[in-house]
Design an enzyme around this catalytic site. Sequence first.
Site, mmCIF file in Angstrom:
data_model
loop_
_atom_site.group_PDB
_atom_site.id
_atom_site.type_symbol
_atom_site.label_atom_id
_atom_site.label_comp_id
_atom_site.label_asym_id
_atom_site.label_seq_id
_atom_site.Cartn_x
_atom_site.Cartn_y
_atom_site.Cartn_z
ATOM 1 N N HIS A 68 14.929 3.539 -136.457
ATOM 2 C CA HIS A 68 15.092 4.400 -137.592
ATOM 3 C C HIS A 68 16.443 5.007 -137.482
ATOM 4 C CE1 HIS A 68 10.511 4.993 -137.655
ATOM 5 N NE2 HIS A 68 10.874 4.044 -138.512
ATOM 6 N N CYS B 281 37.002 11.206 -147.932
ATOM 7 C CA CYS B 281 37.247 10.812 -149.406
ATOM 8 C C CYS B 281 36.523 11.679 -150.390
ATOM 9 C CB CYS B 281 36.434 9.307 -149.634
ATOM 10 S SG CYS B 281 34.713 9.463 -149.660
#
Length: 257
Positions: free
Chosen positions: A120, A151
């Site tokens: 997971h 970004c």
Amino acid sequence: MTQPIQQAAVTLAACRSVVALTGAGISVESGIPPFRGKGGLWEKIDPIKYAHIDAYAQDPEAVWRVLFMKLKDVLGKARPNAGHNGLYHLEQMGILKTIITQNIDGLHQQAGSRDVIEFHGTFAFQRCMSCGQKLDSKQVTLETLPPRCACGGVLRPDVIMFGEIIPMHDLQRSQMLAATCDAMLVVGTSATVQPAAYLPVIAKRSGAAIVEINAEPTPLTVDISDVALIGKAGKIMGELVAAVKQVRMETHGANDF
Ligand code: NAD
Ligand code: ZN
């Protein structure tokens, strides 16, 4: 020595390729609450509201405030316990090959285990939802939430949230290991989250012995587990590893590890 532990020890001592499947229960004695069961996180937080990918896409700040900040605090303080250490010892003894963990806490690696599939994902990294860049969580500032990538994209923990699928490589490798192991040691999982919960079924159908350790019975206990050891993972694992060493000593006539 109680009988089921002896039975489990005899089974494991004869194996060379055991796979462990671990869940939140193995880390409870390290101070990390599980999701389900007594004291579980879901008693206080609605999973669909906060641990679903749609919830994160809609309001990442709320998910950070309610769930991730809490997880970050708890995971930051946690250290491996006797359960994690026991699996490391079984690896050192040439019995355990791989750990498939549903946990995102990195405690198996901290205990020294070398082959760990993080089924997971992991909280140790953050991933940008726009450009895909991965960053060490320690280097991500949480002054404003949600954290952002250079970004400008929103960062998210590199974990699998509800509503997301397991990466193909991890899923296929885990299924292959389940189908080829000589025993599966299932520790601290409620065995209700798919597809992880199906791995012991694959192992059983392929002829592996199933040894389960859990605080309470699970859907595996009656039909799938060959031996079920009910109790705290750390305590039981300590007793189990000692019993496996004893069986090996009796079999080989010397302590060869
Ligand atoms: P779960 O919360 O569904 O089940 C935990 C199980 O452990 C329960 O059956 C409980 O009875 C048992 N348990 C509790 N204390 C124990 C102890 N001391 N010793 C042995 N067993 C004990 O956990 P799950 O099956 O792993 O699945 C839920 C999801 O929760 C996983 O996907 C995982 O990613 C996530 N999760 C991870 C962490 C972590 O990284 N440590 C913590 C909470 C939840
Ligand atoms: Zn980015």
